[in-house]
Write a protein that holds these residues in place. Structure first.
Motif, PDB file in Angstrom:
ATOM      1  N   PRO A 123      -7.944  -0.326   9.449  1.00 59.82           N
ATOM      2  CA  PRO A 123      -6.962  -1.084   8.652  1.00 59.82           C
ATOM      3  C   PRO A 123      -6.525  -0.390   7.366  1.00 59.82           C
ATOM      4  CG  PRO A 123      -9.127  -2.147   8.645  1.00 59.82           C
ATOM      5  CD  PRO A 123      -9.157  -1.105   9.703  1.00 59.82           C
ATOM      6  N   TYR A 124      -7.359   0.508   6.839  1.00 61.50           N
ATOM      7  CA  TYR A 124      -6.972   1.214   5.618  1.00 61.50           C
ATOM      8  C   TYR A 124      -5.774   2.136   5.831  1.00 61.50           C
ATOM      9  CZ  TYR A 124     -10.929  -0.224   2.696  1.00 61.50           C
ATOM     10  OH  TYR A 124     -11.824  -0.936   1.934  1.00 61.50           O
ATOM     11  N   MET A 125      -5.542   2.558   7.078  1.00 62.41           N
ATOM     12  CA  MET A 125      -4.430   3.466   7.333  1.00 62.41           C
ATOM     13  C   MET A 125      -3.102   2.848   6.887  1.00 62.41           C
ATOM     14  SD  MET A 125      -5.460   6.348   8.430  1.00 62.41           S
ATOM     15  CE  MET A 125      -6.888   7.141   9.189  1.00 62.41           C
ATOM     16  N   GLU A 126      -2.922   1.581   7.152  1.00 65.56           N
ATOM     17  CA  GLU A 126      -1.681   0.928   6.735  1.00 65.56           C
ATOM     18  C   GLU A 126      -1.622   0.772   5.216  1.00 65.56           C
ATOM     19  OE1 GLU A 126       1.142   0.312   8.340  1.00 65.56           O
ATOM     20  OE2 GLU A 126       0.108   1.484   9.881  1.00 65.56           O
TER      21      GLU A 126
ATOM     22  N   TYR B  92      -2.895   2.919   3.114  1.00 62.15           N
ATOM     23  CA  TYR B  92      -2.532   4.258   2.629  1.00 62.15           C
ATOM     24  C   TYR B  92      -1.029   4.505   2.769  1.00 62.15           C
ATOM     25  CZ  TYR B  92      -7.554   5.367   3.060  1.00 62.15           C
ATOM     26  OH  TYR B  92      -8.920   5.384   2.953  1.00 62.15           O
ATOM     27  N   ARG B  93      -0.487   4.105   3.898  1.00 59.56           N
ATOM     28  CA  ARG B  93       0.930   4.377   4.167  1.00 59.56           C
ATOM     29  C   ARG B  93       1.857   3.535   3.303  1.00 59.56           C
ATOM     30  NH1 ARG B  93      -1.197   4.581  10.007  1.00 59.56           N
ATOM     31  NH2 ARG B  93      -1.605   6.820  10.242  1.00 59.56           N
ATOM     32  N   ARG B  94       1.325   2.508   2.685  1.00 55.98           N
ATOM     33  CA  ARG B  94       2.110   1.681   1.765  1.00 55.98           C
ATOM     34  C   ARG B  94       1.767   1.987   0.311  1.00 55.98           C
ATOM     35  NH1 ARG B  94       0.863  -3.428   1.960  1.00 55.98           N
ATOM     36  NH2 ARG B  94      -0.797  -3.478   3.520  1.00 55.98           N
ATOM     37  N   SER B  95       1.179   3.148   0.094  1.00 59.13           N
ATOM     38  CA  SER B  95       0.758   3.558  -1.244  1.00 59.13           C
ATOM     39  C   SER B  95       1.509   4.809  -1.676  1.00 59.13           C
ATOM     40  CB  SER B  95      -0.753   3.830  -1.261  1.00 59.13           C
ATOM     41  OG  SER B  95      -1.486   2.681  -0.867  1.00 59.13           O
ATOM     42  N   ARG B  96       1.400   5.118  -2.970  1.00 62.78           N
ATOM     43  CA  ARG B  96       2.029   6.326  -3.518  1.00 62.78           C
ATOM     44  C   ARG B  96       0.917   7.335  -3.812  1.00 62.78           C
ATOM     45  NH1 ARG B  96       7.139   7.075  -5.998  1.00 62.78           N
ATOM     46  NH2 ARG B  96       7.508   9.326  -5.979  1.00 62.78           N
ATOM     47  N   ILE B  97       0.823   8.365  -2.994  1.00 64.49           N
ATOM     48  CA  ILE B  97      -0.242   9.361  -3.107  1.00 64.49           C
ATOM     49  C   ILE B  97       0.365  10.657  -3.636  1.00 64.49           C
ATOM     50  CG2 ILE B  97      -2.031  10.656  -1.895  1.00 64.49           C
ATOM     51  CD1 ILE B  97      -1.942   8.430   0.264  1.00 64.49           C
ATOM     52  N   ILE B  98      -0.111  11.084  -4.799  1.00 64.05           N
ATOM     53  CA  ILE B  98       0.379  12.312  -5.421  1.00 64.05           C
ATOM     54  C   ILE B  98      -0.815  13.185  -5.800  1.00 64.05           C
ATOM     55  CG2 ILE B  98       1.629  13.310  -7.374  1.00 64.05           C
ATOM     56  CD1 ILE B  98       3.240  10.692  -7.527  1.00 64.05           C
ATOM     57  N   ALA B  99      -0.788  14.429  -5.365  1.00 66.19           N
ATOM     58  CA  ALA B  99      -1.796  15.414  -5.772  1.00 66.19           C
ATOM     59  C   ALA B  99      -1.063  16.683  -6.177  1.00 66.19           C
ATOM     60  CB  ALA B  99      -2.782  15.699  -4.655  1.00 66.19           C
ATOM     61  N   CYS B 100      -1.324  17.150  -7.378  1.00 70.04           N
ATOM     62  CA  CYS B 100      -0.652  18.330  -7.913  1.00 70.04           C
ATOM     63  C   CYS B 100      -1.692  19.353  -8.343  1.00 70.04           C
ATOM     64  CB  CYS B 100       0.225  17.927  -9.101  1.00 70.04           C
ATOM     65  SG  CYS B 100       1.007  19.323  -9.959  1.00 70.04           S
TER      66      CYS B 100
ATOM     67  N   ASP C 297      -7.251  -1.455  -1.064  1.00 70.02           N
ATOM     68  CA  ASP C 297      -6.927  -2.864  -1.290  1.00 70.02           C
ATOM     69  C   ASP C 297      -6.818  -3.162  -2.783  1.00 70.02           C
ATOM     70  OD1 ASP C 297      -9.720  -2.270  -1.319  1.00 70.02           O
ATOM     71  OD2 ASP C 297     -10.169  -4.414  -1.289  1.00 70.02           O
ATOM     72  N   LEU C 298      -7.515  -2.388  -3.615  1.00 70.46           N
ATOM     73  CA  LEU C 298      -7.459  -2.552  -5.071  1.00 70.46           C
ATOM     74  C   LEU C 298      -6.446  -1.606  -5.701  1.00 70.46           C
ATOM     75  CD1 LEU C 298     -11.247  -2.821  -6.058  1.00 70.46           C
ATOM     76  CD2 LEU C 298      -9.651  -4.675  -5.517  1.00 70.46           C
ATOM     77  N   PHE C 299      -6.353  -0.384  -5.168  1.00 74.72           N
ATOM     78  CA  PHE C 299      -5.537   0.656  -5.780  1.00 74.72           C
ATOM     79  C   PHE C 299      -4.398   1.044  -4.847  1.00 74.72           C
ATOM     80  CE2 PHE C 299      -9.907   1.145  -7.363  1.00 74.72           C
ATOM     81  CZ  PHE C 299      -9.680   0.914  -8.712  1.00 74.72           C
ATOM     82  N   GLY C 300      -3.178   0.968  -5.356  1.00 78.48           N
ATOM     83  CA  GLY C 300      -1.996   1.213  -4.549  1.00 78.48           C
ATOM     84  C   GLY C 300      -1.440   2.617  -4.658  1.00 78.48           C
ATOM     85  N   GLY C 301      -2.210   3.536  -5.219  1.00 83.32           N
ATOM     86  CA  GLY C 301      -1.750   4.908  -5.328  1.00 83.32           C
ATOM     87  C   GLY C 301      -2.638   5.718  -6.247  1.00 83.32           C
TER      88      GLY C 301
ATOM     89  N   LYS D  16      -3.770  12.839   9.700  1.00 84.40           N
ATOM     90  CA  LYS D  16      -3.837  11.382   9.831  1.00 84.40           C
ATOM     91  C   LYS D  16      -2.464  10.719   9.701  1.00 84.40           C
ATOM     92  CE  LYS D  16      -8.292  11.302  10.315  1.00 84.40           C
ATOM     93  NZ  LYS D  16      -8.940  10.811  11.565  1.00 84.40           N
ATOM     94  N   ARG D  17      -1.416  11.524   9.501  1.00 85.82           N
ATOM     95  CA  ARG D  17      -0.052  11.015   9.358  1.00 85.82           C
ATOM     96  C   ARG D  17       0.066  10.024   8.199  1.00 85.82           C
ATOM     97  NH1 ARG D  17       1.715  10.215  15.750  1.00 85.82           N
ATOM     98  NH2 ARG D  17       1.341  12.398  16.370  1.00 85.82           N
TER      99      ARG D  17
END
Length: 248
Positions: A176-179, A181-189, A133-137, A213-214
């Protein structure tokens, strides 16, 4: 580039905490230091310089967070429960005190993004996955996303809450966090060169959990010459932020 230094009292930690803010506007990013690091490491190691094209043009603003790993994750004198409780107080400091202060400085209420290298990537993952809710990615470079490495087989509620692969596995599909997450930009390198064995395994574990978790994510494995070191992180960070900011 606008640079401001702050030293302000934290009610959660009961002491003054330092941080720096780079840039004057734009997407708000919380940058966490590597293991046992400090708020000035990102600048001293050239990471802020790699982001200067977006910092100078007002598209990105970075808050460089001070760490307390020596009191929590890597402490050798406190018991495990005391260590994780100190981590939790630091988590509350960032989310309850530093986050609203940074939004006030930035001038725009918005979901921010987290980033970090090595242990900083672990922190980036903890903060993002616990508070979407605070962090979008997040942009995590060479991170492990489990508390097992630092706490072994010991587990309690607080360690569980600070170990993304554990609490993501246990999160129900209708949470509710699943949605979020799906509206966030997740990058791991992660690289596949020297000193990356443990972080390579940790990144793969995160990838498997997110697939289960899709939850869409960009998990990027760089070459066998890519080591766990600053010279590669200096290449990776502007590459990924460039992709994120293309649409900003």
């Amino acid at each position: 580039m606008k640079v401001e230094y702050y030293k302000e009292y934290s009610r959660n930690l009961g002491r003054d905490m330092e941080f720096k803010v780079y840039g004057h506007s734009g997407l708000l990013c919380f940058a966490f230091p590597p293991q046992d690091g400090r708020f000035f490491d990102m600048e001293d190691r050239g990471m802020i310089a790699t982001l200067s094209p977006w910092l100078e043009t007002g598209r990105l603003q970075v808050v460089s967070v001070d760490g307390i790993d020596r009191e929590s994750w890597t402490s050798t004198w406190w018991d495990k429960h005391s260590r994780i409780w100190q981590q939790e107080k630091w988590f509350r400091y960032v989310t309850e005190e530093l986050f609203p202060r940074a939004v006030e400085i930035n001038g725009t209420p918005q979901r921010a993004i987290t980033t970090g290298c090595s242990m900083g990537a672990v922190h980036a993952g903890v903060f993002f996955f616990r508070r979407p809710d605070l962090f979008g990615g997040m942009v995590g470079l060479s991170g492990m996303y489990s508390a097992d490495y630092f706490f072994g087989g010991y587990m309690d509620d607080l360690i569980y809450a600070n170990s993304p692969v554990h609490f993501l596995r246990g999160m129900p599909a209708d949470h509710p966090y699943m949605e979020w997450y799906r509206r966030s930009r997740i990058i791991a390198c992660v690289g596949q060169g020297a000193w990356e064995n443990e972080t390579l395994s940790g990144t793969r574990e995160l990838e498997w959990v997110l697939r289960e978790k899709r939850i869409p994510a960009w998990i990027d494995y760089w070459g066998y010459d890519v080591n766990h070191d600053w010279d590669w992180w200096q290449k990776q960070m502007p590459y990924f932020f460039g992709k994120i900011l293309e649409g900003c």
